[in-house]
Design an enzyme around this catalytic site. Sequence first.
Site, short mmCIF file in Angstrom:
data_model
loop_
_atom_site.label_atom_id
_atom_site.label_comp_id
_atom_site.label_asym_id
_atom_site.label_seq_id
_atom_site.Cartn_x
_atom_site.Cartn_y
_atom_site.Cartn_z
N ARG A 1 -20.39 3.31 -44.53
CA ARG A 1 -20.99 2.56 -45.32
C ARG A 1 -21.79 2.96 -46.48
NH1 ARG A 1 -23.53 -1.26 -41.61
NH2 ARG A 1 -24.81 -1.96 -43.67
N HIS B 1 -14.01 20.13 -41.43
CA HIS B 1 -12.55 20.47 -41.70
C HIS B 1 -12.41 19.47 -43.14
CE1 HIS B 1 -7.81 20.51 -40.46
NE2 HIS B 1 -8.26 20.15 -41.84
N ARG C 1 -10.72 17.66 -46.11
CA ARG C 1 -9.42 17.45 -46.61
C ARG C 1 -9.37 16.98 -48.03
NH1 ARG C 1 -9.09 16.21 -40.92
NH2 ARG C 1 -6.98 17.17 -40.06
N HIS D 1 -13.56 12.20 -45.04
CA HIS D 1 -14.87 12.30 -43.88
C HIS D 1 -15.86 13.28 -44.72
CE1 HIS D 1 -11.64 15.27 -42.77
NE2 HIS D 1 -11.11 14.31 -41.84
N GLU E 1 -12.45 25.02 -41.50
CA GLU E 1 -11.02 24.60 -41.37
C GLU E 1 -10.37 23.94 -42.48
OE1 GLU E 1 -11.28 23.94 -36.47
OE2 GLU E 1 -10.77 22.23 -37.78
N THR F 1 -4.90 13.57 -38.12
CA THR F 1 -5.59 14.74 -37.66
C THR F 1 -4.67 15.97 -37.46
OG1 THR F 1 -6.86 15.50 -35.95
CG2 THR F 1 -5.05 14.14 -35.38
N HIS G 1 -9.00 21.12 -30.02
CA HIS G 1 -8.51 19.90 -30.19
C HIS G 1 -8.33 19.04 -28.77
CE1 HIS G 1 -6.04 17.35 -33.25
NE2 HIS G 1 -5.72 16.81 -32.19
N GLY H 1 -15.14 18.32 -31.51
CA GLY H 1 -15.63 17.31 -32.44
C GLY H 1 -15.45 15.74 -31.89
N HIS H 2 -14.36 15.14 -31.99
CA HIS H 2 -14.19 13.76 -31.64
C HIS H 2 -14.57 13.57 -30.18
CE1 HIS H 2 -12.02 9.94 -31.91
NE2 HIS H 2 -11.75 10.13 -30.68
#
Length: 238
Positions: free
Chosen positions: A18, A43, A45, A50, A70, A100, A190, A213-214
Site C-alpha cells: 500500500r 532477509h 533482497r 519486502h 539472511e 524465496t 523454511h 516467517g510465512h
Amino acid sequence: MTKLSVNINKIATLRNSRGGNVPNLLQVAKDIQEFGAEGITIHPRPDERHIRYQDAYDLKPIVITEYNIEGNPIKKFMDLVLDIKPTQVTLVPDAIDAITSNAGWDTIKHQSYLQEVIAEFKKAGIRTSIFIDTDLKLIEAAAKTGADRIELYTEHFASEYEKGNKETVKPYTKAAILAHDLGLGINAGHDLSLENIKFFKENVPNLAEVSIGHALISESIYLGLENVVNMYLHKLKG
C-alpha cells in the site's frame, strides 16, 4: 529450549503493498519480542521487494533479543551486515530474482568463497550460519568454512510431512548429529509450521534455533500474533 526467531519479511510485504507504514514493521518487531520470541529475522533482497535496506538499520535498536540477517553475500549485503553487526548472519545462495530461498549451499564447490566471506563476518564478531541441505558431505565441508552454525533447509521435510511421510525427517536427524559432532550449531528453517514443528524438534537433536516467517504470519491471521508466537514457544519446549 530451541529458540524461536520470527522472520518478519511478510509484514514488510504487506506494508509495501500500500506504500504507507501499515502495518508498522518496527512496532510488530517490538510486539513479537514482547510476546516471547527470542529473535527477529529479516532477509533483505537486492530489489527490496519486502524488507528494505533501511529497515535493517531501523530495526537495529529495536531488536533486543537476537538479530538475524539472511541473504546472499553480494557486496551490498556484506556492507550492510558489517555496518549493522547483527547477532547472526545467515548466508543463503538465492538468486537475485528468486521468489524465496530454494536451495542450500554447495559447500564443496564454494568452500574457498565461503571461507573468505565468513572470515570477514567473524572478524567483526558476527555469528555465521550457512543455509544447507542434508547431504552429509556438504555438512562436512561446511565445518571447514569456519562457520559457527548451519541452517538446515527444511522445505522437503515440510512438504513430505504434510503428505504423511514422517520418515522424511531421518536425513535431518543424521545431518544434525554429524554437524554437532563437527562442532557446528544447528538452526533450521523454511516451511516449518505449527503442524510440523513439534515433530521436527523432537527428532532433530541439538536444535538451537528455528526461523519461521510465512507460516507463522499466515497462522496469525486466524489465531492472532501473540497467541501463535506462544503456541510455537510451547511446542519448542523440552
